[in-house]
Design a protein around this motif. Structure first.
Motif, PDB file in Angstrom:
ATOM      1  N   PHE A 151       1.805  -2.030   2.039  1.00 45.84           N
ATOM      2  CA  PHE A 151       1.000  -1.124   1.369  1.00 45.84           C
ATOM      3  C   PHE A 151       1.878  -0.195   0.370  1.00 45.84           C
ATOM      4  N   VAL A 152       1.338  -0.121  -0.934  1.00 51.64           N
ATOM      5  CA  VAL A 152       1.857   0.969  -1.760  1.00 51.64           C
ATOM      6  C   VAL A 152       0.666   2.037  -2.023  1.00 51.64           C
ATOM      7  N   CYS A 153       0.910   3.302  -1.730  1.00 48.41           N
ATOM      8  CA  CYS A 153      -0.136   4.354  -1.867  1.00 48.41           C
ATOM      9  C   CYS A 153       0.273   5.608  -2.299  1.00 48.41           C
ATOM     10  N   SER A 154      -0.692   6.413  -2.671  1.00 45.46           N
ATOM     11  CA  SER A 154      -0.413   7.697  -3.488  1.00 45.46           C
ATOM     12  C   SER A 154       0.065   8.615  -2.293  1.00 45.46           C
ATOM     13  N   ARG A 155       1.017   9.390  -2.684  1.00 46.67           N
ATOM     14  CA  ARG A 155       1.610  10.659  -1.622  1.00 46.67           C
ATOM     15  C   ARG A 155       0.376  11.369  -1.055  1.00 46.67           C
ATOM     16  N   ASP A 156      -0.865  11.185  -1.652  1.00 47.34           N
ATOM     17  CA  ASP A 156      -1.849  12.324  -1.348  1.00 47.34           C
ATOM     18  C   ASP A 156      -2.285  11.624  -0.083  1.00 47.34           C
ATOM     19  N   HIS A 157      -2.180  10.476   0.365  1.00 43.52           N
ATOM     20  CA  HIS A 157      -2.733   9.714   1.495  1.00 43.52           C
ATOM     21  C   HIS A 157      -1.641   9.583   2.533  1.00 43.52           C
ATOM     22  N   GLU A 158      -0.368  10.486   2.472  1.00 46.92           N
ATOM     23  CA  GLU A 158       0.691  10.404   3.629  1.00 46.92           C
ATOM     24  C   GLU A 158       0.014  10.414   4.798  1.00 46.92           C
ATOM     25  N   SER A 159      -0.821  11.527   5.207  1.00 45.19           N
ATOM     26  CA  SER A 159      -1.028  11.803   6.501  1.00 45.19           C
ATOM     27  C   SER A 159      -2.163  10.621   7.259  1.00 45.19           C
ATOM     28  N   GLU A 160      -2.778  10.068   6.337  1.00 42.94           N
ATOM     29  CA  GLU A 160      -3.717   8.876   6.709  1.00 42.94           C
ATOM     30  C   GLU A 160      -2.944   7.803   7.237  1.00 42.94           C
ATOM     31  N   CYS A 161      -1.954   7.526   6.122  1.00 44.90           N
ATOM     32  CA  CYS A 161      -0.878   6.487   6.473  1.00 44.90           C
ATOM     33  C   CYS A 161       0.007   6.618   7.773  1.00 44.90           C
ATOM     34  N   ASN A 200      -2.016 -15.645   2.178  1.00 48.85           N
ATOM     35  CA  ASN A 200      -1.175 -14.819   1.619  1.00 48.85           C
ATOM     36  C   ASN A 200      -0.974 -13.310   2.403  1.00 48.85           C
ATOM     37  N   ILE A 201      -2.068 -13.243   3.381  1.00 48.12           N
ATOM     38  CA  ILE A 201      -2.159 -11.849   4.245  1.00 48.12           C
ATOM     39  C   ILE A 201      -0.676 -11.653   4.868  1.00 48.12           C
ATOM     40  N   ASN A 202       0.037 -12.514   5.288  1.00 47.11           N
ATOM     41  CA  ASN A 202       1.266 -12.063   6.048  1.00 47.11           C
ATOM     42  C   ASN A 202       2.558 -11.631   4.763  1.00 47.11           C
ATOM     43  N   VAL A 203       2.433 -11.848   3.626  1.00 49.67           N
ATOM     44  CA  VAL A 203       3.227 -11.639   2.627  1.00 49.67           C
ATOM     45  C   VAL A 203       2.782 -10.796   1.287  1.00 49.67           C
ATOM     46  N   SER A 204       1.537 -10.219   1.753  1.00 46.38           N
ATOM     47  CA  SER A 204       1.043  -9.504   0.758  1.00 46.38           C
ATOM     48  C   SER A 204       1.497  -7.846   0.687  1.00 46.38           C
ATOM     49  N   LEU A 205       1.578  -7.360  -0.684  1.00 47.67           N
ATOM     50  CA  LEU A 205       1.771  -5.978  -0.747  1.00 47.67           C
ATOM     51  C   LEU A 205       0.509  -5.487  -1.436  1.00 47.67           C
ATOM     52  N   TYR A 206      -0.319  -4.548  -1.045  1.00 48.69           N
ATOM     53  CA  TYR A 206      -1.560  -4.333  -1.613  1.00 48.69           C
ATOM     54  C   TYR A 206      -1.104  -2.902  -2.411  1.00 48.69           C
ATOM     55  N   PHE A 207      -1.482  -2.617  -3.508  1.00 52.47           N
ATOM     56  CA  PHE A 207      -1.243  -1.454  -4.300  1.00 52.47           C
ATOM     57  C   PHE A 207      -2.765  -0.710  -4.429  1.00 52.47           C
ATOM     58  N   ALA A 208      -2.709   0.234  -3.406  1.00 44.88           N
ATOM     59  CA  ALA A 208      -4.033   0.978  -3.377  1.00 44.88           C
ATOM     60  C   ALA A 208      -4.427   1.887  -4.522  1.00 44.88           C
ATOM     61  N   TYR A 209      -4.707   1.496  -5.591  1.00 45.76           N
ATOM     62  CA  TYR A 209      -4.744   2.268  -6.731  1.00 45.76           C
ATOM     63  C   TYR A 209      -6.115   2.816  -7.127  1.00 45.76           C
ATOM     64  N   LYS A 210      -6.117   4.228  -7.383  1.00 46.31           N
ATOM     65  CA  LYS A 210      -7.297   4.853  -7.481  1.00 46.31           C
ATOM     66  C   LYS A 210      -7.889   4.644  -9.037  1.00 46.31           C
ATOM     67  N   GLY A 211      -8.904   3.998  -9.249  1.00 44.62           N
ATOM     68  CA  GLY A 211      -9.303   3.661 -10.674  1.00 44.62           C
ATOM     69  C   GLY A 211     -10.537   4.792 -10.953  1.00 44.62           C
ATOM     70  N   LEU A 236       4.981   5.321  -0.345  1.00 46.35           N
ATOM     71  CA  LEU A 236       4.337   6.383  -1.010  1.00 46.35           C
ATOM     72  C   LEU A 236       5.024   6.692  -2.336  1.00 46.35           C
ATOM     73  N   THR A 237       4.070   6.764  -3.331  1.00 45.62           N
ATOM     74  CA  THR A 237       4.572   7.386  -4.643  1.00 45.62           C
ATOM     75  C   THR A 237       3.754   8.338  -5.528  1.00 45.62           C
ATOM     76  N   SER A 238       4.126   8.767  -6.324  1.00 45.20           N
ATOM     77  CA  SER A 238       3.263   9.775  -7.082  1.00 45.20           C
ATOM     78  C   SER A 238       2.313   9.162  -8.042  1.00 45.20           C
ATOM     79  N   ASN A 239       2.625   8.023  -8.469  1.00 47.08           N
ATOM     80  CA  ASN A 239       1.686   7.025  -9.196  1.00 47.08           C
ATOM     81  C   ASN A 239       2.068   5.670  -8.944  1.00 47.08           C
ATOM     82  N   VAL A 240       0.701   5.164  -8.483  1.00 43.38           N
ATOM     83  CA  VAL A 240       0.829   3.710  -7.802  1.00 43.38           C
ATOM     84  C   VAL A 240       1.026   2.863  -9.088  1.00 43.38           C
TER      85      VAL A 240
END
Length: 463
Positions: A73-83, A42-53, A97-101
């Motif tokens: 990937f879905v990531c927090s806007r806080d990580h835009e520079s790394e992305c 499923n690697i090629n079709v995966s969407l990973y939600f990078a949620y901070k728990g 990028l979103t304010s709330n994953v």
């Protein structure tokens, strides 16, 4: 469901695309918050939600997953520079990028479910949700293309994730819906918008969040929304009238399907060839389930009645019931190295313990009986009384030895001076297991009951 990145952008205003514009046409079909679920297939079709728990920051796994071959990937806007740095090294990557994953996960699930044509079935209640889901799925799958919730993904994170994992071309989809805080059901109901609702029961569970039974009933009733067409209702429930009224307010034309206990005749149970059979007659037709407990028969007849209403034949229903794959650790009975073991270690609350008590009384065991009880969680101010009641109930069942694991039991022992010789207290599993193994006797009947926190299924590795 297969969905293009551009459609995810349409689903929410709170999402920013970071990547090469050509990748807006990329298709994803596997959605996960757990990096361990992403495999070669499923690697090629995966969407990973990078949620901070509370314990783990999902973004810490992004680099690992990129190296593995994941592109989206879905990531927090806080990580835009790394992305952007990752993107500079690999232009095939896509970052949303979103304010709330988690909010985006929920919004996407709500958006996608509107695109499906299957009938949405929601199963909730204080106990029996997973078992009922498994039975109903197995029955419906005999005639219809059917989906079911993965495992017990039933929360404000689990339910939307489960929705995203449907194929989209099913005829029925069976979703387990659970709540652990006030207001959660509002959210889940708005996401799922179920057309068929089953409420198994209302009893004491998650009492840390819900102080009274009427609060639980009120919260559970929120799953009943304007989309409801069929409501399967346990008429033995103390809140039956209240729930029925709520359904009729939501939709005056709703069809109420009762469990209909008057047409149930529980015949017998048997333990043959390593399998437990509970036989019963319902509406003149014979059925069996491979699971202990009259309460499971009750949930089964709710499923049967709904299946009959949906046009299934008794033969199909019988086959579906007998082929149900029940989850390990839920009223599971088997023999191991000469011991008869009843493993009900998957979850723990007072309602499920009382159901377990009925099971044990039905079995009428003549050999010596041992019970291992792990402490129950999420009880808040009710913890002390519940664990005191647990000890007293276990004593009333005439167990020869009672093993109690957890600080909650120790608190009761010290306050109530409950120190009978057959009561054995332990603060943790490691201190318990050696004593337990030395206490075992030939042919003893062993009952294991606890919450997931206890992981008491570990006992089976030692017996």
């Amino acid at each position: 469901m297969r969905i293009k990145i551009k459609d995810i952008l349409i689903s929410s205003k709170d999402v920013k695309f970071v990547g090469n514009i050509k990748n807006i046409e990329k298709i994803v079909s596997f959605y996960s918050l757990d990096s361990r679920e992403i495999k070669n297939d499923n690697i090629n079709v995966s969407l990973y939600f990078a949620y901070k728990g509370n314990k783990v920051d999902g973004f810490s796994f992004v680099k690992y997953l990129i190296d593995l071959g994941v592109k989206c990937f879905v990531c927090s806007r806080d990580h835009e520079s790394e992305c952007i740095e990752y993107l500079n090294d690999n232009e095939e990557l896509v970052f949303l990028l979103t304010s709330n994953v988690i909010k985006l996960l929920q919004t996407l699930a709500s958006f996608l479910i509107e695109r499906t044509s299957f009938k949405r079935i929601a199963i909730t209640g204080s106990n029996g949700k997973t078992t009922t889901k498994e039975m109903l799925y197995s029955i419906l799958a005999k005639k219809y293309k059917t989906y079911k919730t993965w495992g017990n993904l039933n929360s404000d994170i689990g339910l939307p994730l489960s929705i995203l994992r449907v194929e989209g071309n099913e005829e029925y989809a069976v979703f387990e819906v659970g709540v652990s805080y006030v207001g959660e059901m509002d959210l889940l109901s708005q996401i799922l918008k179920p057309e068929i609702v089953i409420i198994t029961n209302i009893s004491y569970a998650h009492m840390q969040a819900f102080k009274e039974l009427q609060v639980i009933a009120f919260e559970k009733s929120k799953i009943i929304g304007k989309n409801i067409e069929i409501f399967v209702l346990n008429e033995m429930n103390d809140y039956c009238v209240y729930l029925e009224k709520k359904a009729k307010i939501a939709n005056p034309n709703v069809k109420i399907v009762y469990f209909d206990f008057e047409n149930l005749n529980i015949k017998s149970f048997s333990f043959l060839g390593g399998k437990f059979f509970y036989d019963f007659v319902y509406k003149g037709f014979e059925y069996s389930i491979l699971l202990l407990g009259r309460h499971n028969v009750f949930n089964a007849i709710g499923c049967i009645n709904l299946a009959l209403f949906l046009g299934m034949r008794e033969k199909e229903i019988r086959e579906g019931l007998i082929e149900t794959a029940f989850q390990k650790g839920r009223a599971e009975i088997f023999t191991q190295n000469g011991y008869l073991i009843l493993n009900d270690s998957y979850n723990g609350n007072m309602g499920s313990f009382m159901a377990l008590k009925d099971i044990i009384l039905d079995l009428n065991i003549q050999n010596k009986k041992f019970i291992v009880l792990g402490s129950f969680k999420e009880l808040g101010e009710f913890a002390y009384k519940t664990h005191k009641d647990l000890i007293q109930e276990a004593i009333s069942m005439n167990f020869d030895k009672i093993f109690l694991i957890g600080k909650e039991f120790l608190d009761v022992r010290d306050s109530e001076n409950l120190v009978e010789k057959y009561l054995h207290y332990f603060s943790e599993f490691d201190k318990f297991i050696n004593f337990f193994l030395k206490s075992l006797e030939p042919s003893v009947f062993i009952v294991i009951k606890g919450s997931r926190f206890n992981r008491l299924e570990r006992i089976l590795n030692y017996i």
